[in-house]
Motif scaffolding. Structure first.
Motif, PDB file in Angstrom:
ATOM      1  N   GLU A 152      17.139 -56.089  -3.607  1.00 17.70           N
ATOM      2  CA  GLU A 152      16.864 -54.785  -2.991  1.00 17.70           C
ATOM      3  C   GLU A 152      16.130 -53.967  -4.045  1.00 17.70           C
ATOM      4  O   GLU A 152      16.302 -54.193  -5.244  1.00 17.70           O
ATOM      5  CB  GLU A 152      18.157 -54.071  -2.554  1.00 17.70           C
ATOM      6  N   ALA A 154      16.557 -50.830  -4.439  1.00 17.41           N
ATOM      7  CA  ALA A 154      17.386 -49.663  -4.746  1.00 17.41           C
ATOM      8  C   ALA A 154      17.864 -49.611  -6.199  1.00 17.41           C
ATOM      9  O   ALA A 154      17.876 -48.539  -6.823  1.00 17.41           O
ATOM     10  CB  ALA A 154      18.593 -49.645  -3.814  1.00 17.41           C
ATOM     11  N   GLU A 186      17.919 -66.398   1.880  1.00 19.34           N
ATOM     12  CA  GLU A 186      18.580 -66.374   3.187  1.00 19.34           C
ATOM     13  C   GLU A 186      18.948 -67.796   3.613  1.00 19.34           C
ATOM     14  O   GLU A 186      18.143 -68.721   3.484  1.00 19.34           O
ATOM     15  CB  GLU A 186      17.647 -65.768   4.244  1.00 19.34           C
ATOM     16  N   VAL A 193       8.420 -63.140  10.880  1.00 20.72           N
ATOM     17  CA  VAL A 193       8.613 -62.371   9.640  1.00 20.72           C
ATOM     18  C   VAL A 193       9.853 -61.472   9.703  1.00 20.72           C
ATOM     19  O   VAL A 193      10.068 -60.652   8.809  1.00 20.72           O
ATOM     20  CB  VAL A 193       7.363 -61.531   9.277  1.00 20.72           C
ATOM     21  N   ARG A 195      13.140 -62.274   9.411  1.00 19.16           N
ATOM     22  CA  ARG A 195      14.022 -62.577   8.278  1.00 19.16           C
ATOM     23  C   ARG A 195      13.363 -63.651   7.429  1.00 19.16           C
ATOM     24  O   ARG A 195      13.245 -64.807   7.836  1.00 19.16           O
ATOM     25  CB  ARG A 195      15.403 -63.035   8.746  1.00 19.16           C
ATOM     26  N   GLN A 201      10.324 -54.002   1.083  1.00 19.39           N
ATOM     27  CA  GLN A 201      11.216 -52.922   1.496  1.00 19.39           C
ATOM     28  C   GLN A 201      10.593 -51.562   1.199  1.00 19.39           C
ATOM     29  O   GLN A 201       9.752 -51.434   0.293  1.00 19.39           O
ATOM     30  CB  GLN A 201      12.540 -53.021   0.750  1.00 19.39           C
ATOM     31  N   GLU A 203      12.378 -48.049   0.434  1.00 19.60           N
ATOM     32  CA  GLU A 203      13.722 -47.483   0.268  1.00 19.60           C
ATOM     33  C   GLU A 203      13.653 -46.136  -0.446  1.00 19.60           C
ATOM     34  O   GLU A 203      12.804 -45.919  -1.311  1.00 19.60           O
ATOM     35  CB  GLU A 203      14.597 -48.420  -0.563  1.00 19.60           C
ATOM     36  N   TYR A 251      28.924 -51.343  -0.904  1.00 21.81           N
ATOM     37  CA  TYR A 251      28.711 -50.032  -1.516  1.00 21.81           C
ATOM     38  C   TYR A 251      28.799 -48.884  -0.515  1.00 21.81           C
ATOM     39  O   TYR A 251      28.665 -47.732  -0.897  1.00 21.81           O
ATOM     40  CB  TYR A 251      27.334 -49.989  -2.198  1.00 21.81           C
ATOM     41  N   GLU A 268      18.052 -55.060  13.775  1.00 21.27           N
ATOM     42  CA  GLU A 268      17.866 -53.994  12.773  1.00 21.27           C
ATOM     43  C   GLU A 268      16.429 -53.865  12.270  1.00 21.27           C
ATOM     44  O   GLU A 268      15.781 -54.844  11.928  1.00 21.27           O
ATOM     45  CB  GLU A 268      18.782 -54.335  11.593  1.00 21.27           C
ATOM     46  N   GLY A 271      18.362 -49.525   7.760  1.00 22.22           N
ATOM     47  CA  GLY A 271      19.739 -49.062   7.641  1.00 22.22           C
ATOM     48  C   GLY A 271      19.759 -47.735   6.887  1.00 22.22           C
ATOM     49  O   GLY A 271      19.026 -47.557   5.915  1.00 22.22           O
ATOM     50  N   ARG A 275      25.937 -44.277   0.334  1.00 24.58           N
ATOM     51  CA  ARG A 275      26.332 -45.127  -0.799  1.00 24.58           C
ATOM     52  C   ARG A 275      27.295 -44.390  -1.725  1.00 24.58           C
ATOM     53  O   ARG A 275      27.644 -44.912  -2.785  1.00 24.58           O
ATOM     54  CB  ARG A 275      25.090 -45.592  -1.579  1.00 24.58           C
ATOM     55  N   GLU A 308      20.950 -43.288   1.624  1.00 26.65           N
ATOM     56  CA  GLU A 308      19.834 -44.222   1.447  1.00 26.65           C
ATOM     57  C   GLU A 308      19.246 -44.687   2.778  1.00 26.65           C
ATOM     58  O   GLU A 308      19.879 -45.464   3.492  1.00 26.65           O
ATOM     59  CB  GLU A 308      20.327 -45.464   0.691  1.00 26.65           C
ATOM     60  N   ALA A 310      16.859 -47.288   4.174  1.00 24.73           N
ATOM     61  CA  ALA A 310      16.257 -48.515   3.639  1.00 24.73           C
ATOM     62  C   ALA A 310      15.627 -49.302   4.785  1.00 24.73           C
ATOM     63  O   ALA A 310      16.331 -49.802   5.657  1.00 24.73           O
ATOM     64  CB  ALA A 310      17.322 -49.370   2.954  1.00 24.73           C
ATOM     65  N   ALA A 311      14.293 -49.390   4.749  1.00 27.49           N
ATOM     66  CA  ALA A 311      13.578 -50.064   5.843  1.00 27.49           C
ATOM     67  C   ALA A 311      12.841 -51.287   5.309  1.00 27.49           C
ATOM     68  O   ALA A 311      12.529 -51.368   4.119  1.00 27.49           O
ATOM     69  CB  ALA A 311      12.577 -49.095   6.479  1.00 27.49           C
ATOM     70  N   THR A 314       7.716 -55.387   6.305  1.00 33.06           N
ATOM     71  CA  THR A 314       7.162 -56.526   7.029  1.00 33.06           C
ATOM     72  C   THR A 314       7.787 -56.603   8.429  1.00 33.06           C
ATOM     73  O   THR A 314       7.097 -56.812   9.434  1.00 33.06           O
ATOM     74  CB  THR A 314       7.404 -57.803   6.210  1.00 33.06           C
ATOM     75  N   ARG A 315       9.088 -56.400   8.498  1.00 38.74           N
ATOM     76  CA  ARG A 315       9.797 -56.417   9.779  1.00 38.74           C
ATOM     77  C   ARG A 315       9.301 -55.277  10.674  1.00 38.74           C
ATOM     78  O   ARG A 315       9.116 -55.436  11.883  1.00 38.74           O
ATOM     79  CB  ARG A 315      11.284 -56.237   9.476  1.00 38.74           C
TER      80      ARG A 315
HETATM   81  N1  GAP Z   1      19.210 -51.202  -0.288  1.00 38.88           N
HETATM   82  C1  GAP Z   1      19.864 -51.446   0.943  1.00 38.88           C
HETATM   83  C2  GAP Z   1      19.418 -52.659   1.597  1.00 38.88           C
HETATM   84  O1  GAP Z   1      18.720 -53.487   1.018  1.00 38.88           O
HETATM   85  P1  GAP Z   1      19.499 -53.966   3.849  1.00 38.88           P
HETATM   86  O2  GAP Z   1      19.968 -53.519   5.203  1.00 38.88           O
HETATM   87  O3  GAP Z   1      20.037 -55.226   3.305  1.00 38.88           O
HETATM   88  O4  GAP Z   1      19.810 -52.749   2.879  1.00 38.88           O
HETATM   89  C3  GAP Z   1      17.143 -52.938   4.258  1.00 38.88           C
HETATM   90  O5  GAP Z   1      17.921 -54.037   3.856  1.00 38.88           O
HETATM   91  C4  GAP Z   1      16.039 -53.395   5.185  1.00 38.88           C
HETATM   92  O6  GAP Z   1      15.270 -54.422   4.546  1.00 38.88           O
HETATM   93  C5  GAP Z   1      16.541 -54.045   6.481  1.00 38.88           C
HETATM   94  O7  GAP Z   1      16.824 -53.059   7.444  1.00 38.88           O
HETATM   95  C6  GAP Z   1      15.355 -54.894   6.880  1.00 38.88           C
HETATM   96  O8  GAP Z   1      14.377 -54.131   7.565  1.00 38.88           O
HETATM   97  C7  GAP Z   1      14.796 -55.320   5.534  1.00 38.88           C
HETATM   98  N2  GAP Z   1      15.256 -56.690   5.236  1.00 38.88           N
HETATM   99  C8  GAP Z   1      16.441 -57.059   4.718  1.00 38.88           C
HETATM  100  N3  GAP Z   1      16.512 -58.393   4.566  1.00 38.88           N
HETATM  101  C9  GAP Z   1      15.326 -58.889   5.035  1.00 38.88           C
HETATM  102  C10 GAP Z   1      14.774 -60.210   5.151  1.00 38.88           C
HETATM  103  N4  GAP Z   1      15.431 -61.288   4.732  1.00 38.88           N
HETATM  104  N5  GAP Z   1      13.524 -60.339   5.671  1.00 38.88           N
HETATM  105  C11 GAP Z   1      12.819 -59.244   6.065  1.00 38.88           C
HETATM  106  N6  GAP Z   1      13.287 -57.986   5.965  1.00 38.88           N
HETATM  107  C12 GAP Z   1      14.526 -57.795   5.461  1.00 38.88           C
END
Ligand code: GAP
Length: 441
Positions: A152, A154, A186, A193, A195, A201, A203, A251, A268, A271, A275, A308, A310-311, A314-315
């Motif tokens: 992350e 963050a 993962e 794209v 996951r 990200q 954030e 957290y 999602e 989020g 924190r 926080e 956190a978006a 790519t998604r």
């Molecule tokens: N710092 C908090 C955090 O990382 P998270 O919900 O695990 O929170 C935030 O991740 C955002 O990152 C998710 O809402 C999603 O949009 C993106 N994200 C997380 N894992 C991903 C993955 N494997 N592939 C693509 N996007 C991902």
């Protein structure tokens, strides 16, 4: 209100469009591809940049209370020890003894049935699998050289909290924003794209006095929801869903997801988490540095709490493509069009001379190079004009400018708008201002 329906074929249509038009390619394709990794092509790179630029514009540029940073991706174990990721950033992994497939236990529809081979009762006991990518910094591969790719962005913000406070005049409530790559090993990447193991990200950590956490959490849930709507996402395909206590990250004392209605259901996009002071407290304890804030006005010293948003960039890009995709009947033919908000559209305008004759292509090229100073502008002189319009519709280009034989005489061009397909004759030297008025960019 009835939930909107999504065409189940939309997923395949988007994957095909992305490949056909240069948005997203499977990575290392000439070697058979590489494990759910993707490359962004000439069109996708423009759109992904636009998504990130729009986030940055709303989160940093338009605000007085948020600054940006760009921290390193490679990071020492100490950061992840303190953040709790080494101990708890895990997913439960099960293996099917019958077919050998691996699954995330918490994502199974039926925890006893393998979705790959359909057999029941063949799973191993779950093992906690840490999602961080481990590597070594430097030539010696021993315990002392272990490094991690950040899972992350963050933590790069938390460990720079003092640096930012000491070099800006910001005081709580204020935020630090960052856009960049993150990596997670993962167990089951998938859905194109959505996951992946390598992703981007966007954030922001917003530091507030401890008693103000809940208020700012509500504020950021609202702000972030509106960001998607303002960029053209239909509100009925978005929802805000609060996490159940057993879903919360290690957290978080409260999280809500902004979810989008994908072809496979609600999932999602972003989020928004409370924190609390978890991260600053842990980093202060582990590093021995003071990370508290001294409020001169009240004489109080406290560890700020953090909200926080956190978006995933790519998604989010994929969700905008899915929301914008449309098929229409036009004069007995199907037109595929992306109704993208102009701020997200890869090209804002395309210049299309009606013929390849130099009397048209030369002034058309001159017009395109003038427009390029203001907007991303495509230029295309191949194929019949109808096919060129279709191509630009599929790229989501809001305006096409056609240079025809009359243009040479009357100094005017035809400007066609993507969604209505309405056409206007516009003086060549007024095209830029005409577009500026309509593009909102
Ligand atoms: N710092 C908090 C955090 O990382 P998270 O919900 O695990 O929170 C935030 O991740 C955002 O990152 C998710 O809402 C999603 O949009 C993106 N994200 C997380 N894992 C991903 C993955 N494997 N592939 C693509 N996007 C991902």
């Amino acid at each position: 209100m009835a939930e909107p329906t999504v065409d189940p074929a939309l997923f395949d249509k988007i994957v095909n469009l992305c490949k056909r038009r240069g948005f997203v390619f499977p990575s290392a394709e000439i070697y058979g591809g590489f494990r759910s990794t993707y490359d962004y092509g000439p069109i996708g790179v423009l759109m992904l940049r636009n998504v990130k630029d729009q986030w940055w514009r709303s989160m940093v540029q338009l605000r007085d209370d948020v600054v940006g940073i760009d921290a390193a991706i490679l990071s020492p174990p100490a950061i992840w020890e303190a953040s709790g990721h080494l101990a708890t950033f895990t997913d439960p992994l099960v293996d099917c003894r019958h077919c050998g497939a691996r699954h995330r236990q918490d994502k199974l529809d039926d925890p006893d049935v393998c979705p790959t081979c359909g057999t029941r009762g063949t799973f191993t006991e779950p093992r906690q699998f840490n999602l961080m990518f481990k590597t070594h910094a430097g030539p010696v591969e021993d315990e002392g050289s272990v490094a991690y790719l950040r899972p992350e962005t963050a933590q790069g913000i938390f460990v720079n909290f003092s640096n930012v406070v000491n070099t800006t005049r910001k005081k709580p409530p204020f935020g630090i924003a960052q856009i960049g790559k993150s990596f997670r090993n993962e167990i089951t990447p998938g859905n194109f794209v959505f996951r992946t193991r390598e992703f981007e990200q966007m954030e922001m950590e917003y530091f507030v006095p401890p008693d103000e956490g809940p208020r700012w959490y509500d504020y950021w849930c609202g702000e972030r929801f509106q960001w998607y709507v303002d960029l053209g996402m239909p509100a009925e395909r978005l929802r805000l869903r609060a996490h159940e206590p057993d879903e919360l990250s290690h957290y978080s004392s409260g999280t809500s997801d902004i979810e989008f209605l994908f072809p496979w259901g609600w999932d999602e996009l972003e989020g928004i988490a409370q924190r609390t002071d978890f991260d600053l407290r842990r980093h202060a304890e582990h590093s021995g540095e003071r990370l508290d804030w001294f409020d001169q006005a009240s004489g109080e010293r406290y560890l700020p709490h953090v909200v926080e948003p956190a978006a995933g960039a790519t998604r989010t890009m994929m969700a905008f493509l899915m929301a914008a995709y449309d098929e229409e009947e036009v004069r007995g033919e199907t037109r595929v069009v992306l109704h993208l908000h102009p701020r997200l559209a890869p090209f804002k305008v395309a210049v299309l001379p009606l013929s390849k004759k130099p009397e048209l292509t030369e002034p058309a090229r001159a017009l395109a190079s003038g427009l390029r100073r203001a907007f991303m502008c495509d230029y295309d002189e191949t194929q019949a004009i109808g096919r060129r319009y279709r191509r630009q519709d599929e790229l989501g280009t809001p305006f096409c400018v056609t240079f025809d034989f009359e243009s040479v005489d009357d100094g005017r061009v035809t400007v066609r708008e993507r969604d209505s397909m309405d056409q206007d004759r516009v003086a060549i030297d007024e095209v830029e201002s005409y577009l500026r008025e309509r593009l909102e960019v």
